[in-house]
Scaffold this active site. Structure first.
Site, mmCIF file in Angstrom:
data_model
loop_
_atom_site.group_PDB
_atom_site.id
_atom_site.type_symbol
_atom_site.label_atom_id
_atom_site.label_comp_id
_atom_site.label_asym_id
_atom_site.label_seq_id
_atom_site.Cartn_x
_atom_site.Cartn_y
_atom_site.Cartn_z
ATOM 1 N N ASN A 152 29.755 -9.127 10.750
ATOM 2 C CA ASN A 152 30.887 -8.656 11.558
ATOM 3 C C ASN A 152 31.819 -9.774 12.011
ATOM 4 O O ASN A 152 33.009 -9.554 12.197
ATOM 5 C CB ASN A 152 30.411 -7.809 12.741
ATOM 6 C CG ASN A 152 29.526 -8.560 13.706
ATOM 7 O OD1 ASN A 152 28.933 -9.587 13.356
ATOM 8 N ND2 ASN A 152 29.426 -8.060 14.917
ATOM 9 N N GLY A 228 21.883 -10.593 13.818
ATOM 10 C CA GLY A 228 21.840 -9.447 12.920
ATOM 11 C C GLY A 228 21.108 -8.279 13.546
ATOM 12 O O GLY A 228 21.056 -8.119 14.770
ATOM 13 N N SER A 229 20.520 -7.479 12.672
ATOM 14 C CA SER A 229 19.942 -6.217 13.113
ATOM 15 C C SER A 229 18.529 -6.404 13.675
ATOM 16 O O SER A 229 17.834 -7.374 13.354
ATOM 17 C CB SER A 229 19.882 -5.254 11.924
ATOM 18 O OG SER A 229 19.052 -5.814 10.922
ATOM 19 N N GLU A 250 19.516 -13.007 17.768
ATOM 20 C CA GLU A 250 20.599 -12.327 18.507
ATOM 21 C C GLU A 250 20.805 -10.983 17.809
ATOM 22 O O GLU A 250 21.401 -10.922 16.738
ATOM 23 C CB GLU A 250 21.892 -13.163 18.472
ATOM 24 C CG GLU A 250 21.710 -14.660 18.729
ATOM 25 C CD GLU A 250 21.093 -14.968 20.077
ATOM 26 O OE1 GLU A 250 21.265 -14.178 21.006
ATOM 27 O OE2 GLU A 250 20.421 -16.009 20.198
ATOM 28 N N LEU A 251 20.309 -9.916 18.423
ATOM 29 C CA LEU A 251 20.201 -8.635 17.707
ATOM 30 C C LEU A 251 21.165 -7.586 18.252
ATOM 31 O O LEU A 251 22.145 -7.920 18.908
ATOM 32 C CB LEU A 251 18.741 -8.177 17.770
ATOM 33 C CG LEU A 251 17.731 -9.244 17.312
ATOM 34 C CD1 LEU A 251 16.310 -8.741 17.429
ATOM 35 C CD2 LEU A 251 18.026 -9.729 15.892
ATOM 36 N N CYS A 284 28.734 -6.647 18.719
ATOM 37 C CA CYS A 284 27.432 -6.366 19.340
ATOM 38 C C CYS A 284 27.531 -5.908 20.796
ATOM 39 O O CYS A 284 26.766 -5.046 21.210
ATOM 40 C CB CYS A 284 26.469 -7.531 19.163
ATOM 41 S SG CYS A 284 27.147 -9.082 19.732
HETATM 42 P P1 NAD Z 1 21.290 -7.948 9.036
HETATM 43 O O1 NAD Z 1 20.110 -7.861 9.891
HETATM 44 O O2 NAD Z 1 21.376 -7.104 7.846
HETATM 45 O O3 NAD Z 1 21.510 -9.447 8.530
HETATM 46 C C1 NAD Z 1 21.589 -10.565 9.396
HETATM 47 C C2 NAD Z 1 21.199 -11.826 8.620
HETATM 48 O O4 NAD Z 1 19.796 -11.842 8.376
HETATM 49 C C3 NAD Z 1 21.858 -11.902 7.255
HETATM 50 O O5 NAD Z 1 22.176 -13.245 6.999
HETATM 51 C C4 NAD Z 1 20.784 -11.391 6.313
HETATM 52 O O6 NAD Z 1 20.927 -11.862 5.007
HETATM 53 C C5 NAD Z 1 19.527 -11.934 6.970
HETATM 54 N N1 NAD Z 1 18.340 -11.133 6.699
HETATM 55 C C6 NAD Z 1 18.262 -9.797 6.566
HETATM 56 N N2 NAD Z 1 16.984 -9.419 6.378
HETATM 57 C C7 NAD Z 1 16.229 -10.555 6.404
HETATM 58 C C8 NAD Z 1 14.832 -10.822 6.290
HETATM 59 N N3 NAD Z 1 13.948 -9.847 6.077
HETATM 60 N N4 NAD Z 1 14.419 -12.103 6.399
HETATM 61 C C9 NAD Z 1 15.297 -13.104 6.619
HETATM 62 N N5 NAD Z 1 16.643 -12.900 6.711
HETATM 63 C C10 NAD Z 1 17.096 -11.639 6.624
HETATM 64 O O7 NAD Z 1 22.452 -7.682 10.093
HETATM 65 P P2 NAD Z 1 23.920 -7.194 9.866
HETATM 66 O O8 NAD Z 1 23.889 -5.808 9.363
HETATM 67 O O9 NAD Z 1 24.663 -8.244 9.133
HETATM 68 O O10 NAD Z 1 24.494 -7.209 11.346
HETATM 69 C C11 NAD Z 1 24.691 -6.109 12.158
HETATM 70 C C12 NAD Z 1 23.829 -6.225 13.376
HETATM 71 O O11 NAD Z 1 24.051 -7.492 13.998
HETATM 72 C C13 NAD Z 1 24.144 -5.196 14.435
HETATM 73 O O12 NAD Z 1 22.950 -4.626 14.901
HETATM 74 C C14 NAD Z 1 24.806 -6.012 15.547
HETATM 75 O O13 NAD Z 1 24.649 -5.471 16.837
HETATM 76 C C15 NAD Z 1 24.122 -7.316 15.403
HETATM 77 N N6 NAD Z 1 24.894 -8.409 16.007
HETATM 78 C C16 NAD Z 1 24.379 -9.015 17.102
HETATM 79 C C17 NAD Z 1 25.097 -10.033 17.711
HETATM 80 C C18 NAD Z 1 24.556 -10.741 18.929
HETATM 81 O O14 NAD Z 1 25.098 -11.781 19.295
HETATM 82 N N7 NAD Z 1 23.526 -10.238 19.585
HETATM 83 C C19 NAD Z 1 26.334 -10.427 17.189
HETATM 84 C C20 NAD Z 1 26.815 -9.790 16.041
HETATM 85 C C21 NAD Z 1 26.083 -8.764 15.452
#
Ligand code: NAD
Length: 481
Positions: A152, A228-229, A250-251, A284
């Site tokens: 994002n 990420g998620s 940071e989820l 997020c």
């Molecule tokens: P995602 O979890 O799909 O990916 C995040 C990162 O982790 C990517 O680089 C991905 O390649 C890596 N990844 C995915 N699965 C993995 C695994 N099993 N092992 C190691 N690495 C792995 O997330 P997304 O869909 O890109 O992001 C959306 C989410 O991010 C939303 O839930 C949002 O709320 C959250 N987010 C949180 C913040 C925060 O600061 N808390 C900021 C931005 C987005």
């Protein structure tokens, strides 16, 4: 092969690294290919980790003032290329160009703020129980930091992690998200131009979860910072267990937006709309569910729907209010959530309008949608939407709103609009979230601390507390005769 389309390279050990396999990166507004991402192999990943490992002793021993200078220089380079990077972000991620410019500015500010912390790296001298003895507590960089970013904010998240990690004396392997890798790949080339030593800042791309998992479980990496998620966060937590990897996660979030009967309604509506629909709802700390005092609910919703209806959606380069969502998968997820909300009895107050057509017919559009829930357990009030959809629930008072807000596994951000000083004073203790926006819309600042409670994460970023997370601590008992 279309020669107008650029094939990007990774940066490993200070050199551009090409691959034989690529993935087309498409513009979410049009479906057009905007660049080719290198599909890095396991060997590339190992080379990046080895380069970071080799560069670490030299970088850690580099005077803080020099690391500060180089980090400021990277920030200045980013500012110099801001239009190019903003256009790249809009092309790969879909946010309106004005918001992409803001993201580039944030990326540079994360780096320059981190650089300004270089002169404040300190330790403690603590009194000892023994004569002729001092206790020294020191900060040391961890070593090789792995940064995994979400799609994002591809550039801002890279800067947010790279700045403090590098200024603290760590070296970095950044894996740019496979949906939006181009700006991260470009940033690494800029960093090379200012003379960062080879191996200090490496960027790899490829199959995200596979590569990310390998970086987490590598015995040669010391700290993993991921945005990420929750799903990926859990996987990383499990994968890091064998090696007791230091993790910063940071989820996701499910921010409640509470409006009390004494609030400035116009200000609350403006803030609620901005907090929901900026970046097509893909932030997020986005406003994800609204709890409205019964006494003002009708007037709030009337104005909220009117303001939402007036939002523009279209060509991101023309700077509308909303661009597309990132992918078809995300559009389908949001549509399924709206269907689940309706099945649970939610009433649609504003159904999304027509989608852009012509050159944008293949884009991933979802028009702003507003619902009202009757049941606090509606899926739209429970699960993260991360899109331009919102539902509201009427409440009878502050305590009920707070209880509903806290009844969530997520604990990233919360909003409260009230003119009551007592409620404002009670809010920080009452609301169980890492980040509060009181009488204001979202927009964290680099000197704050962006941290999620409960399932929203482990760790936190920005400011002095975020910087501290990139140091391990050491205690030395030092005696003399
Ligand atoms: P995602 O979890 O799909 O990916 C995040 C990162 O982790 C990517 O680089 C991905 O390649 C890596 N990844 C995915 N699965 C993995 C695994 N099993 N092992 C190691 N690495 C792995 O997330 P997304 O869909 O890109 O992001 C959306 C989410 O991010 C939303 O839930 C949002 O709320 C959250 N987010 C949180 C913040 C925060 O600061 N808390 C900021 C931005 C987005």
């Amino acid at each position: 092969m279309n020669d107008q389309i650029k094939t990007y390279t990774m940066t490993i050990g200070g050199k551009p690294v090409a691959t034989s396999e690529h993935k087309d990166i498409t513009n979410p507004a049009t479906g057009a290919v905007v660049g080719r991402m290198p599909m890095g192999s396991r060997a590339d990943l190992d080379a990046a980790v080895a380069a970071a490992r080799a560069a670490f002793p030299g970088w850690a021993a580099t005077p803080d003032a020099k690391r500060k200078e180089l980090c400021h220089a990277v920030a200045a380079k980013i500012e110099e290329h801001s239009e190019e990077i903003a256009a790249l972000i809009t092309a790969e991620q879909g946010k309106p160009i004005g918001q992409a410019r803001g993201e580039v500015a944030a990326c540079a500010e994360f780096l320059s703020h981190a650089a300004s912390g270089a002169r404040r790296i300190s330790g403690d001298i603590v009194a000892s129980d023994n004569r002729n003895e001092e206790i020294h507590i020191r900060r040391h960089p961890y070593g090789v930091v792995v940064a995994l970013t979400a799609w994002n904010y591809p550039a801002a998240l890279a800067g947010r992690k790279a700045g403090p990690a590098l200024v603290a004396g760590n070296t970095l392997v950044l894996m740019s998200h496979e949906l939006t890798p181009l700006s991260g790949l470009f940033l690494a080339r800029l960093a090379e131009q200012v003379g960062l030593p080879a191996g200090v800042f490496n960027v790899v791309t490829g199959r995200g979860p596979t590569m990310g998992a390998a970086l987490v479980s590598s015995p040669e990496t010391d700290l993993v910072t991921m945005t990420g998620s929750l799903r990926a966060g859990r996987d990383i937590y499990a994968a890091g267990a064998a090696d007791l990897k230091v993790l910063r996660l940071e989820l996701g979030g499910k921010a409640p937006f509470i409006v009390m009967e004494d609030a400035d309604i116009d200000a609350a509506v403006d803030a609620a709309v901005a907090a929901r629909f900026t970046n097509c709802g893909q932030i997020c700390p986005c406003n994800e569910r609204m709890y409205l005092h019964r006494a003002i609910a009708d007037s709030f919703l009337e104005r909220f729907v009117a303001k939402t209806r007036a939002l523009t959606m279209g060509d991101p380069m023309q700077n509308p209010d909303l661009g597309p969502k990132i992918s078809a998968v995300e559009v389908d997820k949001v549509a399924a959530m709206v269907a689940a909300g309706r099945a649970a009895g939610d009433e649609v107050l504003l159904a999304g309008g027509p989608r852009p057509d012509g050159a944008f017919a293949q884009g991933h559009w979802y028009a702003p949608t507003v619902l009202e829930s009757r049941d606090a357990q509606s899926p739209l009030l429970r699960d993260e939407i991360f899109g331009p959809v919102i539902s509201a629930l009427r409440v009878d008072g502050f305590d009920e709103a707070v209880a509903l807000a806290n009844a969530s596994r997520f604990g990233l951000s919360a909003y409260l609009f009230t003119e009551d000083r007592h409620r404002l004073m009670r809010a920080p203790a009452a609301l169980k979230f890492g980040e509060l926006y009181l009488n204001r819309s979202n927009g964290e600042q680099v000197q704050g601390f962006h941290t999620g409670w409960r399932h929203s994460g482990l760790g936190g970023e920005d400011g002095a507390y975020g910087f501290d997370g990139y140091f391990r601590k050491q205690t030395a008992y030092s005696t003399w005769a």
